[in-house]
Scaffold this motif. Structure first.
Motif, PDB file in Angstrom:
ATOM      1  N   THR A  89      -3.144   7.802 -22.020  1.00 46.43           N
ATOM      2  CA  THR A  89      -3.032   9.242 -21.787  1.00 46.43           C
ATOM      3  C   THR A  89      -1.591   9.620 -21.480  1.00 46.43           C
ATOM      4  OG1 THR A  89      -5.291   9.231 -20.925  1.00 46.43           O
ATOM      5  CG2 THR A  89      -3.940  11.149 -20.421  1.00 46.43           C
TER       6      THR A  89
ATOM      7  N   ARG B 225       0.280   9.593 -24.718  1.00 48.22           N
ATOM      8  CA  ARG B 225      -0.117  10.725 -25.549  1.00 48.22           C
ATOM      9  C   ARG B 225       0.522  12.030 -25.054  1.00 48.22           C
ATOM     10  NH1 ARG B 225      -5.712  10.209 -25.258  1.00 48.22           N
ATOM     11  NH2 ARG B 225      -5.467   8.412 -26.596  1.00 48.22           N
TER      12      ARG B 225
ATOM     13  N   ASN C 282      -5.176   6.132 -17.063  1.00 50.19           N
ATOM     14  CA  ASN C 282      -5.167   5.567 -18.397  1.00 50.19           C
ATOM     15  C   ASN C 282      -3.749   5.630 -18.959  1.00 50.19           C
ATOM     16  OD1 ASN C 282      -5.713   4.687 -20.960  1.00 50.19           O
ATOM     17  ND2 ASN C 282      -7.241   6.242 -21.411  1.00 50.19           N
TER      18      ASN C 282
END
Length: 89
Positions: A6, A9, A3
């Motif tokens: 992710t 983040r 992802n």
């Protein structure tokens, strides 16, 4: 990472944590409290390369997200044969 959100983040969180430790004396106080004050001279040797790494990782994640979005728009945009019109009610 599967992802891309992710990756973005994790890189932003890492950048903020390392920048916080570089700018503020959090680690110096923590190391002094637990008896590792002798290691505070080596913090810059570790933190500045870590900060550069996380900033680079954040830039890579942003570039990757933008490139993925452009590929999606080119594939599935309004001018594409794969574009689906929403059903009319």
């Amino acid at each position: 990472m599967k992802n891309p959100k992710t990756l973005l983040r994790v890189s932003v969180i890492g950048t903020v944590l390392v920048a916080l430790c570089c700018v503020t004396p959090i680690l110096v106080i923590l190391f002094g409290a637990i008896g590792l004050a002798a290691l505070t001279g080596y913090l810059d040797v570790v933190l500045f390369p870590a900060l550069a790494f996380f900033i680079g990782l954040t830039l890579y994640a942003l570039w990757h997200e933008r490139r993925r979005k452009k590929q999606y728009d080119a594939c599935c945009g309004q001018g594409s044969p794969h574009f689906r019109n929403p059903p009319h009610e």
